[in-house]
Design a protein around this motif. Structure first.
Motif, mmCIF file in Angstrom:
data_model
loop_
_atom_site.group_PDB
_atom_site.id
_atom_site.type_symbol
_atom_site.label_atom_id
_atom_site.label_comp_id
_atom_site.label_asym_id
_atom_site.label_seq_id
_atom_site.Cartn_x
_atom_site.Cartn_y
_atom_site.Cartn_z
ATOM 1 N N ARG A 1 18.448 58.901 -12.064
ATOM 2 C CA ARG A 1 17.963 58.422 -13.344
ATOM 3 C C ARG A 1 18.844 59.001 -14.459
ATOM 4 O O ARG A 1 19.331 60.123 -14.357
ATOM 5 N N ASN A 2 19.030 58.233 -15.497
ATOM 6 C CA ASN A 2 19.866 58.647 -16.620
ATOM 7 C C ASN A 2 19.012 58.543 -17.872
ATOM 8 O O ASN A 2 18.793 57.448 -18.392
ATOM 9 N N ILE A 3 18.497 59.668 -18.342
ATOM 10 C CA ILE A 3 17.485 59.659 -19.395
ATOM 11 C C ILE A 3 18.083 60.103 -20.724
ATOM 12 O O ILE A 3 18.610 61.217 -20.852
ATOM 13 N N HIS A 4 18.007 59.219 -21.691
ATOM 14 C CA HIS A 4 18.367 59.540 -23.067
ATOM 15 C C HIS A 4 17.059 59.820 -23.793
ATOM 16 O O HIS A 4 16.311 58.902 -24.128
ATOM 17 N N HIS B 1 17.556 64.143 -12.642
ATOM 18 C CA HIS B 1 18.020 63.139 -13.602
ATOM 19 C C HIS B 1 18.993 63.768 -14.588
ATOM 20 O O HIS B 1 18.895 64.957 -14.914
ATOM 21 N N ALA B 2 19.943 62.962 -15.040
ATOM 22 C CA ALA B 2 20.806 63.384 -16.132
ATOM 23 C C ALA B 2 20.005 63.302 -17.421
ATOM 24 O O ALA B 2 19.218 62.375 -17.619
ATOM 25 N N CYS B 3 20.198 64.270 -18.301
ATOM 26 C CA CYS B 3 19.418 64.355 -19.536
ATOM 27 C C CYS B 3 20.376 64.416 -20.722
ATOM 28 O O CYS B 3 21.264 65.277 -20.768
ATOM 29 N N ASP C 1 9.975 71.135 -5.864
ATOM 30 C CA ASP C 1 8.889 70.160 -6.015
ATOM 31 C C ASP C 1 8.679 69.741 -7.466
ATOM 32 O O ASP C 1 7.687 69.075 -7.792
ATOM 33 N N ALA C 2 9.590 70.117 -8.350
ATOM 34 C CA ALA C 2 9.485 69.729 -9.763
ATOM 35 C C ALA C 2 10.689 68.883 -10.152
ATOM 36 O O ALA C 2 11.764 68.983 -9.554
ATOM 37 N N ASP C 3 10.512 68.057 -11.157
ATOM 38 C CA ASP C 3 11.617 67.285 -11.693
ATOM 39 C C ASP C 3 12.657 68.234 -12.285
ATOM 40 O O ASP C 3 12.296 69.265 -12.877
ATOM 41 N N THR C 4 13.924 67.917 -12.116
ATOM 42 C CA THR C 4 14.997 68.759 -12.651
ATOM 43 C C THR C 4 15.874 67.954 -13.595
ATOM 44 O O THR C 4 16.458 66.941 -13.202
ATOM 45 N N ALA C 5 15.954 68.404 -14.839
ATOM 46 C CA ALA C 5 16.844 67.795 -15.823
ATOM 47 C C ALA C 5 18.209 68.454 -15.742
ATOM 48 O O ALA C 5 18.312 69.681 -15.827
ATOM 49 N N LEU C 6 19.232 67.656 -15.546
ATOM 50 C CA LEU C 6 20.607 68.142 -15.602
ATOM 51 C C LEU C 6 21.082 67.902 -17.028
ATOM 52 O O LEU C 6 21.445 66.791 -17.403
ATOM 53 N N LYS C 7 21.013 68.949 -17.858
ATOM 54 C CA LYS C 7 21.244 68.796 -19.295
ATOM 55 C C LYS C 7 22.736 68.733 -19.587
ATOM 56 O O LYS C 7 23.439 69.739 -19.686
#
Length: 423
Positions: free
Chosen positions: A109-112, A79-81, A36-42
């Motif tokens: 999502r692709n977050i820079h 999202h990709a981080c 239930d939380a956002d996950t950043a794929l670093k």
């Protein structure tokens, strides 16, 4: 108290997607990464050019995303981080390493984080935890900025198995470096081991869950994280313990993990387990018992890495290191780009990575845009022929380096006031 657990499996292109799913569940990722939380794929980009073992592989990112979707994680909360440094162009890197292909195919999502995110002072983010820092209060007396979105967010680190001329090896703990330190990360180089320990403390405080999935299909030896000798090793690792996974990777490379300062410090401070004798290995025991006998990063250093050592820890520290904390610092960024991007890669990369590119993994990478997984989604039984090429090598890489140099100068924090949304 249960032992720290590290999962390790042998893999092949034909089974790599299913293997990543098995690996992550063997390591218990669903107990750590909340749905239930956002996950950043670093994503790890240690070089914007492709070079085997330096950066997150497309099948690593694909395998993790597919595994999470299969296990009921909502893609809208993934999202990709990406972070940026003045010497690494993350936008070029995600294209050349074919990570953006995967992100777009899954419509994530692709977050820079350096371009879109609000940043906040570490003291506001973690409060009294700063009193426990081993070095960062001295390096940054006024504090430093971290991405506000990280608070309460899961993070899955996606490093590769490789050596590093500053930290001996680099993996899960080092992967937080670019994302958690805003400007002037190079100020921490003289105390890099202590910095990684402080950053792990921060991660444990701010993230909902922390997990690492490490790709060792290629592994890099020598003066990493860039100018390495890549080897095909066909293993993948995962763990919720960032110290333990780095320790197991170091042991595979033939090193004593407890002799590596950041691993030993984190172990002694109770931030994870760095002693392989106390780590529970699940998966392929024979793979975990391998010793690759890597020579390590210090025996065949490049000219650039030798100079870095002299500046940060040697006879040039007094006369030169001070300049890296002034408006003169961009000389170092320019020197790095000229050496690595304009000289080393155009001259050496094609020869250095030839054998790796001829392997099944190399063909899978070269043909990534056209290969398809099998109907069952196990992996890539057909990796294609020897038709795919790495375009940006030799003269093309040299030309590209001119643009990289321009971006490096433009983005240097000493030369420009970057727009930041600061709390």
């Amino acid at each position: 108290m249960p032992k720290s657990k590290v999962a390790i499996l042998r893999t092949s292109p034909a089974t790599v997607l299913a293997d990543y799913h098995s690996l992550m569940n063997l390591a218990g990722y669903q107990d750590v990464i909340a749905k239930d939380a956002d996950t950043a794929l670093k994503v790890n980009i240690s070089w914007h050019f492709f070079f085997p073992a330096t950066s997150t592989t497309p099948w690593q990112l694909e395998g993790v995303i597919r595994a999470m979707k299969q296990d009921g994680y909502d893609p809208a909360l993934m999202h990709a981080c990406h972070n940026r440094t003045v010497v690494i162009d993350a936008h070029l890197g995600e294209r050349e390493n074919k990570q953006v292909n995967v992100v777009e195919a899954h419509k994530l999502r692709n977050i820079h984080i350096y371009e879109t995110e609000e940043w906040m002072n570490i003291r506001d983010a973690v409060g009294d935890l700063t009193k426990k820092f081993t070095c960062l209060n001295e390096v940054y007396p006024k504090g430093f900025m971290i991405p506000k979105r990280f608070l309460g967010e899961n993070i899955i680190h996606l490093p590769t198995v490789k050596t590093h001329v500053f930290t001996t090896t680099t993996g899960a703990m080092k992967n937080a470096f670019g994302g958690l330190l805003n400007e002037h990360r190079h100020w921490t180089h003289p105390v890099i081991h202590e910095t990684l320990v402080d950053l792990l403390m921060i991660q444990k405080k701010i993230h909902r869950g922390v997990f690492a999935v490490m790709d060792g299909t290629f592994a890099g030896d020598g003066p990493g994280p860039r100018c390495m000798t890549p080897h095909v090793k066909n293993v993948i690792l995962a763990s919720a313990d960032q110290v333990a996974i780095d320790a197991v990777a170091a042991k595979l490379m033939g090193m004593d993990p407890m002799s590596i300062k950041f691993i030993r410090m984190a172990h002694e401070m109770g931030l994870g387990c760095g002693d392989p004798r106390d780590i529970e290995i699940v998966g392929d025991q024979s793979a975990a018992a391998e010793n690759w006998h890597f020579v390590g990063p210090f025996k065949k250093m490049t000219f650039a890495s030798r100079m870095q050592h002299k500046i940060y820890w040697g006879p040039m520290k007094g006369p030169i290191e001070w300049s890296l904390k002034t408006v003169l610092a961009p000389w170092a960024y320019i020197a790095s780009v000229l050496y690595h991007d304009s000289y080393w890669y155009p001259v050496n990369a094609r020869r250095q990575m030839h054998e790796a590119l001829e392997s099944p993994w190399g063909r899978l990478f070269r043909n990534w845009e056209t290969v398809q997984p099998d109907a069952a989604g196990l992996g890539y039984p057909d990796v294609g022929g020897n038709t795919g090429t790495i375009e940006k090598t030799g003269a093309k890489a040299l030309v590209e380096s001119i643009g990289i140099l321009g971006t490096c100068i433009k983005e240097a924090p000493e030369f420009a006031n970057r727009r930041r949304h600061v709390k």
